[in-house]
Design an enzyme around this catalytic site. Sequence first.
Site, PDB file in Angstrom:
ATOM      1  CB  THR A  35      -0.898   0.062   1.251  1.00 49.76           C
ATOM      2  OG1 THR A  35      -0.062   0.128   2.412  1.00 49.76           O
ATOM      3  CG2 THR A  35      -1.813  -1.137   1.359  1.00 49.76           C
ATOM      4  N   GLY A  36       0.290   2.342  -0.516  1.00 50.82           N
ATOM      5  CA  GLY A  36       0.819   3.684  -0.375  1.00 50.82           C
ATOM      6  C   GLY A  36       2.317   3.829  -0.422  1.00 50.82           C
ATOM      7  N   GLY A  37       2.846   4.405   0.679  1.00 50.01           N
ATOM      8  CA  GLY A  37       4.260   4.720   0.751  1.00 50.01           C
ATOM      9  C   GLY A  37       5.153   3.500   0.689  1.00 50.01           C
ATOM     10  CE  LYS A  67      -3.533   3.183   4.036  1.00 47.99           C
ATOM     11  NZ  LYS A  67      -2.247   3.817   4.386  1.00 47.99           N
ATOM     12  CB  THR A  68      -5.878  -2.990   4.094  1.00 47.45           C
ATOM     13  OG1 THR A  68      -5.993  -2.423   5.403  1.00 47.45           O
ATOM     14  CG2 THR A  68      -4.591  -2.505   3.443  1.00 47.45           C
ATOM     15  CE  LYS A 139     -11.084 -15.857  14.798  1.00 43.55           C
ATOM     16  NZ  LYS A 139     -12.404 -15.196  14.824  1.00 43.55           N
ATOM     17  NE  ARG A 221      17.265 -19.728  43.407  1.00 37.20           N
ATOM     18  CZ  ARG A 221      18.022 -19.820  44.488  1.00 37.20           C
ATOM     19  NH1 ARG A 221      18.453 -21.008  44.893  1.00 37.20           N
ATOM     20  NH2 ARG A 221      18.347 -18.740  45.180  1.00 37.20           N
ATOM     21  CG  HIS A 282      17.010  -8.216  54.738  1.00 39.61           C
ATOM     22  ND1 HIS A 282      16.568  -9.281  54.012  1.00 39.61           N
ATOM     23  CD2 HIS A 282      17.779  -8.727  55.737  1.00 39.61           C
ATOM     24  CE1 HIS A 282      17.022 -10.405  54.541  1.00 39.61           C
ATOM     25  NE2 HIS A 282      17.777 -10.093  55.583  1.00 39.61           N
ATOM     26  NE  ARG A 442      11.657  10.996  61.937  1.00 39.29           N
ATOM     27  CZ  ARG A 442      11.912  10.424  60.764  1.00 39.29           C
ATOM     28  NH1 ARG A 442      13.170  10.257  60.368  1.00 39.29           N
ATOM     29  NH2 ARG A 442      10.933  10.039  59.990  1.00 39.29           N
ATOM     30  CG  ASP A 475      12.288  11.957  71.498  1.00 46.74           C
ATOM     31  OD1 ASP A 475      12.283  12.494  70.367  1.00 46.74           O
ATOM     32  OD2 ASP A 475      11.448  11.105  71.854  1.00 46.74           O
TER      33      ASP A 475
END
Length: 521
Positions: A35-37, A67-68, A139, A221, A282, A442, A475
């Site tokens: 097609t086309g380009g 087109k298609t 498909k 694993r 960790h 904290r 603290d």
Amino acid sequence: MSILVKQALISVSDKTGVVEFARALAQMKISILSTGGTAKLLAQNGVAVTEVAEYTGYPEMLDGRLKTLHPMIHGGLLARRDVPEHMAAIKDAGIEPIDLVVVNLYPFTQTIAKSGCTLAEAIENIDIGGPTMLRSAAKNHMGVAVVVDPADYPALLEELKTSEGRVGAATRFALAKKVFTHTAAYDGAISNYLTGLDAGLKSREYPERLTLQFAKVQDMRYGENPHQSAAFYRDIEPAAGSLASYTQLQGKELSYNNVGDADAAWECVKTFADPACVIVKHANPCGVAIGETVLAAYQRALQTDPTSAFGGIIAFNRPLDAPTALAVAKQFVEVVIAPGYDAAARKALESKTNVRVLVVPIAAGGNRYDFKRVGGGLLLQTPDTKNVEAAELRVVSRKKPTDGELRDLLFAWRVAKFVKSNAIVFCGSGQTLGVGAGQMSRVDSARIAAIKAKNSGLSLVNSVVASDAFFPFRDGVDVVAQAGAKAIIQPGGSVRDDEVVAAADELGLVMVYTGFRHFRH
């Protein structure tokens, strides 16, 4: 069972390698529709081609939108070769089977990524005929081969040449799976873009419907624990320099925990400009340092907490040399990560056959979003990439920081971003001295960080401290001062900020505010 390819349809937006591919098909006496380009490009390069418009008897219409989408095309794609009634029906209609489809789609994602892209431009780059042909062919892959990725041209040509123009069932099935994955991602990108526009067509950060797609790298694993199964997936196009772009040079198969910890180490180490080493255990940095060489950085990082470093992940932001590799090989390590290894370094690590050695390229950038799965949903946020420069800090204590203290404060703040909250990080001279992570209070993180330093034989006298969020009470300040700290960097923002700053002044500490926090849960 293999199929004999007699007729191919080629219509591509990405024309990489298509001329050479089509020429090879023509040399095998395979007739080509186009097609086309694409048709124009092939003809200009001497490849015999029949325009789809000529084949169907209908010209392209609506500025190329149509087109298609024609029975001459889709009858040739969808007719089951193993059903006589199908083959008789297309024969009566004058339709020839199409055995090979080579299609890739309008560049929708590239278009919307451009600055100033309008909705009209985005809409025009939504492909209709391409996905329809791809899905029809995929498909009916029992009778049709379909290619959506130019990277598959060489292998398909090789099979056609060695099998006298035939394509096997395994190849056709693999190509069909790739097609459905591709069209799903294409439609997902369209959905994400359109549902990311508000009523005024302004772009929003988060779409109403979020479609994600990842490619499986490998099965693990097991998961976080041996009774859990797991797999590792990466983005279809991983961010440059991300862990998912690793190459494993040696060692056992990576585990679920290896990948998580390796990511934490790599994301931290690549933020440093100087030669740097990060050791993670960790998911928390247990040692971070910079140095004149990677060996010096490694030795200083290991000093922070050699006990926790046992069985850890070690990351470097420079290629590894032999002296550093030999030093690393002396300890028990799960994973080593670097942007490269010289030959002598590879040799030094070879004897440690269980050590997983990864190469990851250093590059700026990262993930667009962070994800966290919760029951029945997904939390989504932009990643924490915010940094602070010395000029942006606000000095809130009477005592002002020296240039050396400022450098250490900024180093400590950079490390704290990668430590689980609540995070307290003692540092000095470009090296972590004690790390307290993941505590509910904290002040307990502060105590643990000080204990860690003491257990490693490191002095905290004249050290600096980073706190990833504000001190809710004085603290914590008292604890770090008692341990020997002389300066603190923290976000500020507590209702007791005045009390906390007063404590710093009382204890003769420097205190600076960043104005933003670095929570990491």
